[in-house]
Design an enzyme around this catalytic site. Structure first.
Site, PDB file in Angstrom:
ATOM      1  N   ARG A 173      11.826   0.563   7.038  1.00 21.57           N
ATOM      2  CA  ARG A 173      12.649  -0.032   8.099  1.00 21.57           C
ATOM      3  C   ARG A 173      13.782  -0.866   7.501  1.00 21.57           C
ATOM      4  O   ARG A 173      14.910  -0.819   7.952  1.00 21.57           O
ATOM      5  CB  ARG A 173      11.743  -0.909   8.974  1.00 21.57           C
ATOM      6  CG  ARG A 173      12.218  -1.122  10.371  1.00 21.57           C
ATOM      7  CD  ARG A 173      11.193  -1.920  11.111  1.00 21.57           C
ATOM      8  NE  ARG A 173      10.554  -2.887  10.195  1.00 21.57           N
ATOM      9  CZ  ARG A 173       9.892  -3.960  10.571  1.00 21.57           C
ATOM     10  NH1 ARG A 173       9.741  -4.219  11.836  1.00 21.57           N
ATOM     11  NH2 ARG A 173       9.343  -4.779   9.695  1.00 21.57           N
ATOM     12  N   LYS A 196     -13.939   4.995   8.104  1.00 19.88           N
ATOM     13  CA  LYS A 196     -13.310   3.880   7.374  1.00 19.88           C
ATOM     14  C   LYS A 196     -13.720   2.538   7.977  1.00 19.88           C
ATOM     15  O   LYS A 196     -13.935   1.557   7.251  1.00 19.88           O
ATOM     16  CB  LYS A 196     -11.784   4.034   7.379  1.00 19.88           C
ATOM     17  CG  LYS A 196     -11.018   2.853   6.769  1.00 19.88           C
ATOM     18  CD  LYS A 196     -11.341   2.701   5.298  1.00 19.88           C
ATOM     19  CE  LYS A 196     -10.578   1.668   4.506  1.00 19.88           C
ATOM     20  NZ  LYS A 196     -10.173   0.420   5.001  1.00 19.88           N
ATOM     21  N   SER A 240      -9.098   3.681   1.383  1.00 21.93           N
ATOM     22  CA  SER A 240      -9.694   2.448   0.857  1.00 21.93           C
ATOM     23  C   SER A 240      -9.444   2.305  -0.633  1.00 21.93           C
ATOM     24  O   SER A 240      -9.380   3.285  -1.364  1.00 21.93           O
ATOM     25  CB  SER A 240     -11.201   2.419   1.107  1.00 21.93           C
ATOM     26  OG  SER A 240     -11.746   1.255   0.494  1.00 21.93           O
ATOM     27  N   HIS A 288     -17.092   1.777   6.778  1.00 26.20           N
ATOM     28  CA  HIS A 288     -16.910   1.339   5.385  1.00 26.20           C
ATOM     29  C   HIS A 288     -16.556  -0.149   5.353  1.00 26.20           C
ATOM     30  O   HIS A 288     -17.117  -0.930   4.584  1.00 26.20           O
ATOM     31  CB  HIS A 288     -15.794   2.167   4.722  1.00 26.20           C
ATOM     32  CG  HIS A 288     -15.274   1.573   3.438  1.00 26.20           C
ATOM     33  ND1 HIS A 288     -14.413   0.483   3.411  1.00 26.20           N
ATOM     34  CD2 HIS A 288     -15.508   1.889   2.139  1.00 26.20           C
ATOM     35  CE1 HIS A 288     -14.145   0.167   2.169  1.00 26.20           C
ATOM     36  NE2 HIS A 288     -14.797   1.007   1.368  1.00 26.20           N
ATOM     37  N   ASN A 289     -15.618  -0.553   6.199  1.00 30.16           N
ATOM     38  CA  ASN A 289     -15.200  -1.948   6.186  1.00 30.16           C
ATOM     39  C   ASN A 289     -16.307  -2.878   6.684  1.00 30.16           C
ATOM     40  O   ASN A 289     -16.448  -3.995   6.191  1.00 30.16           O
ATOM     41  CB  ASN A 289     -13.931  -2.130   7.028  1.00 30.16           C
ATOM     42  CG  ASN A 289     -12.691  -1.738   6.244  1.00 30.16           C
ATOM     43  OD1 ASN A 289     -12.747  -0.839   5.420  1.00 30.16           O
ATOM     44  ND2 ASN A 289     -11.589  -2.397   6.507  1.00 30.16           N
ATOM     45  N   GLU A 346     -18.424  -3.289   3.861  1.00 30.11           N
ATOM     46  CA  GLU A 346     -17.673  -4.159   2.924  1.00 30.11           C
ATOM     47  C   GLU A 346     -17.889  -5.637   3.306  1.00 30.11           C
ATOM     48  O   GLU A 346     -18.207  -6.462   2.448  1.00 30.11           O
ATOM     49  CB  GLU A 346     -16.192  -3.783   3.008  1.00 30.11           C
ATOM     50  CG  GLU A 346     -15.230  -4.682   2.256  1.00 30.11           C
ATOM     51  CD  GLU A 346     -13.757  -4.298   2.537  1.00 30.11           C
ATOM     52  OE1 GLU A 346     -13.411  -3.108   2.393  1.00 30.11           O
ATOM     53  OE2 GLU A 346     -12.960  -5.183   2.913  1.00 30.11           O
ATOM     54  N   GLY A 358      -7.547  -0.811  -1.754  1.00 30.39           N
ATOM     55  CA  GLY A 358      -6.549  -1.851  -1.976  1.00 30.39           C
ATOM     56  C   GLY A 358      -5.374  -1.303  -2.781  1.00 30.39           C
ATOM     57  O   GLY A 358      -5.178  -0.099  -2.912  1.00 30.39           O
ATOM     58  N   ALA A 382      -1.214  -1.307  11.527  1.00 29.78           N
ATOM     59  CA  ALA A 382      -1.941  -0.627  12.608  1.00 29.78           C
ATOM     60  C   ALA A 382      -1.485  -1.158  13.960  1.00 29.78           C
ATOM     61  O   ALA A 382      -1.017  -2.289  14.069  1.00 29.78           O
ATOM     62  CB  ALA A 382      -3.438  -0.868  12.433  1.00 29.78           C
ATOM     63  N   MET A 438       0.831  -1.209   0.000  1.00 33.06           N
ATOM     64  CA  MET A 438       0.000   0.000   0.000  1.00 33.06           C
ATOM     65  C   MET A 438       0.869   1.264   0.000  1.00 33.06           C
ATOM     66  O   MET A 438       0.604   2.220  -0.735  1.00 33.06           O
ATOM     67  CB  MET A 438      -0.937   0.005   1.218  1.00 33.06           C
ATOM     68  CG  MET A 438      -2.033  -1.035   1.171  1.00 33.06           C
ATOM     69  SD  MET A 438      -3.215  -0.743  -0.147  1.00 33.06           S
ATOM     70  CE  MET A 438      -4.158   0.616   0.534  1.00 33.06           C
ATOM     71  N   LYS A 468      -8.914  -9.036   9.269  1.00 32.02           N
ATOM     72  CA  LYS A 468      -7.912  -8.307  10.055  1.00 32.02           C
ATOM     73  C   LYS A 468      -8.534  -7.622  11.261  1.00 32.02           C
ATOM     74  O   LYS A 468      -7.833  -7.064  12.088  1.00 32.02           O
ATOM     75  CB  LYS A 468      -7.218  -7.281   9.180  1.00 32.02           C
ATOM     76  CG  LYS A 468      -6.399  -7.902   8.052  1.00 32.02           C
ATOM     77  CD  LYS A 468      -5.227  -7.030   7.676  1.00 32.02           C
ATOM     78  CE  LYS A 468      -4.554  -7.510   6.411  1.00 32.02           C
ATOM     79  NZ  LYS A 468      -5.255  -7.038   5.200  1.00 32.02           N
ATOM     80  N   VAL A 518       2.107   2.008   7.798  1.00 26.11           N
ATOM     81  CA  VAL A 518       2.707   0.870   8.503  1.00 26.11           C
ATOM     82  C   VAL A 518       1.579   0.088   9.181  1.00 26.11           C
ATOM     83  O   VAL A 518       0.458   0.595   9.289  1.00 26.11           O
ATOM     84  CB  VAL A 518       3.740   1.362   9.557  1.00 26.11           C
ATOM     85  CG1 VAL A 518       4.896   2.084   8.873  1.00 26.11           C
ATOM     86  CG2 VAL A 518       3.092   2.262  10.605  1.00 26.11           C
TER      87      VAL A 518
END
Ligand code: 6PG
Length: 470
Positions: free
Chosen positions: A34, A184, A130, A187-188, A191, A132, A78, A14, A260, A76
């Protein structure tokens, strides 16, 4: 060397795609990862965009490469990684610099980080992104939260990289602190629900109507040209039509869904807000049930398989399409009601019509219905989608089909948890005299909790239970 306009930390899929998107829109971007070799490889494979990418090998070098006041996007994982990254950046940054968390953060973490930033600096925005990999590269949907002034500062970049719906950028400031990440999360949740309803309809076609994957793909492809036009229906057609070694791909994929956790967060928050989102709850539940493969196998061994063929004509493709339309409207109605509840509870003043607009392109739940939803919410945000004349009219046509489909599923062992949750909610929401009088009587019977009466004023009234003690 010319300083960069913006920085980005985290060159996973991402982050890398977002960095290329930013460079493509004409911004000079400094990047750090990193693992240093990832940064080198990213810059080396950026092609003609490489001239606008500044790879750096230390955080210090990253910070020095950006023109103050600096903006640094974090992409990075969450959780703790975000806190660690902010802590590492803090001594290197000025108070006026801005850190944007673009990962899928829990909004409570974003609230906390915003509060910490206000005391210790640097400035902080939480941003839901959002779409992907493809969205990050060519235009995601962006839901921002934090101080409006900070949003305005980076708005030109965010609008430039975002998806566009008929030329309108899908990047909007939702409100303070965690508001963007909250939107968000909802939204998920939606989804998850959209995906689950599609999976249920797929199951009815596969097990109920005996259709093969390719034929099911053709149905989804046809639906994608009608009112159900959406990214998720489109990709469902593609995955159903895909083959692997001559076999339908779908037929060899294990029926255990991953997650997730964002859908779960949505359900947890809905409970805190007393906001009913049963379609989303059913979708999260179904993912959890799917993961219990051995328990399901044991269940089948004892009770026999549940899904049975549907009697000829009991369910048609046309009925399934209408059922899906009804389920989708009901699910979105619940999602927007949850957003309204959060807005009121947290004092956020969430722009509901704008949320529908920002979801019209770029994001995973983009669909043609969202434009009409935005119009309906703009007419009267408090009324909700179910009662908006446009959607009420669609529901009047589509809910009989939903009822027929859910009934056929129940009669023949086809699990349709999300569709049936939508139907039950619809029936409850159009029932003026429900059954909670029984709940109130029970509560009063065992705990003297009191009730109100239809035929008398007053609260905390009690029933004559003493004479009827069991
Ligand atoms: C998006 C998606 C994305 C999400 C994945 C995986 O809007 O681009 O929502 O943010 O992380 O789709 O989610 P699950 O692993 O929970 O299914």
């Amino acid at each position: 060397m010319e300083r960069a306009d913006i920085g980005l930390i985290g060159l996973g899929t991402m982050g890398a795609m977002l960095a290329l998107n930013i460079a493509e829109k004409g911004y000079r971007i400094a990047v750090w990862n990193r693992t240093g070799s990832v940064t080198e490889k990213f810059a080396a494979t950026a092609g003609e965009l490489a001239s606008r990418i500044v790879p750096t090998q230390t955080l210090q070098a990253l910070v020095e490469a950006i023109r103050p006041p600096r903006t640094i996007i974090l992409m990075v994982p969450a959780g703790k990684v975000v806190d660690d990254q902010i802590a590492a950046l803090r001594p290197l940054l000025d108070r006026d610099d801005l850190v944007i968390d673009a990962g899928n953060a829990n909004f409570h973490d974003t609230d906390r980080r915003a509060a910490e930033a206000a005391i210790k600096g640097p400035r902080f925005l939480g941003m839901g992104v959002s779409g992907g990999e493809e969205g990050a590269r060519h235009g995601p949907s962006i839901m921002g939260g934090g101080d409006k002034a900070d949003w305005d500062r980076v708005k030109p970049v965010l609008e430039a990289i975002s998806a566009k719906y008929q030329g309108i950028p899908c990047a909007t400031w939702m409100g303070p602190a965690g508001a963007g990440h909250f939107v968000k999360a909802v939204h998920n949740g939606v989804e998850y629900a959209d995906m689950q309803m599609i999976a249920e309809i797929y199951g009815l076609m596969r097990d109920g109507l005996g259709m093969g994957a390719a034929a099911i793909g053709d149905v989804f492809a046809a639906w994608n040209r009608g009112p159900l036009q959406s990214y998720l229906v489109e990709i469902s057609a593609a995955v159903a039509r895909a083959t692997d070694g001559g076999k339908p791909m779908l037929d060899v994929i294990l029926d255990k869904a991953g997650q997730k956790g964002t859908g779960r967060w949505t359900v947890i928050e809905a409970q805190h807000l007393s906001a009913p989102i049963p379609v989303i709850e059913a979708a999260v539940m179904a993912r959890n049930v799917s993961a219990r493969l051995e328990a399901r196998q044991a269940g089948q061994a004892v009770f026999g398989p549940a899904p049975q063929a549907l009697p000829q004509g009991s369910v048609t493709i046309a009925l399934l399409e209408q059922a899906m339309i009804a389920g989708k409207i009901l699910c979105y109605a619940q999602g927007f009601q949850m957003l309204a509840a959060a807005s009121e509870s947290f004092g956020w003043n969430l722009p509901l019509p704008e949320i529908a607009k920002v979801w019209r392109a770029g994001c995973i739940i983009r669909s043609s219905m969202l434009n009409d939803m935005s119009t309906a919410l703009a007419e009267d945000p408090a009324r909700g989608l179910m009662l908006a004349p446009f959607f009420a009219s669609l529901l009047k046509t589509a809910t009989p089909a939903l009822r027929q489909v859910v009934a056929a599923g129940a009669a023949h062992g086809q699990p349709v948890p999300a569709l049936s949750a939508g139907l039950s909610w619809f029936d409850m929401m159009r029932t003026a005299r429900g059954t909670a009088n029984m709940i109130q009587a029970q509560r009063d019977f065992f705990g003297a909790h009191g009730f109100e009466r239809l035929d008398q004023p007053g609260t905390g009234l009690h029933g004559p239970w003493g004479a009827h003690m069991v």
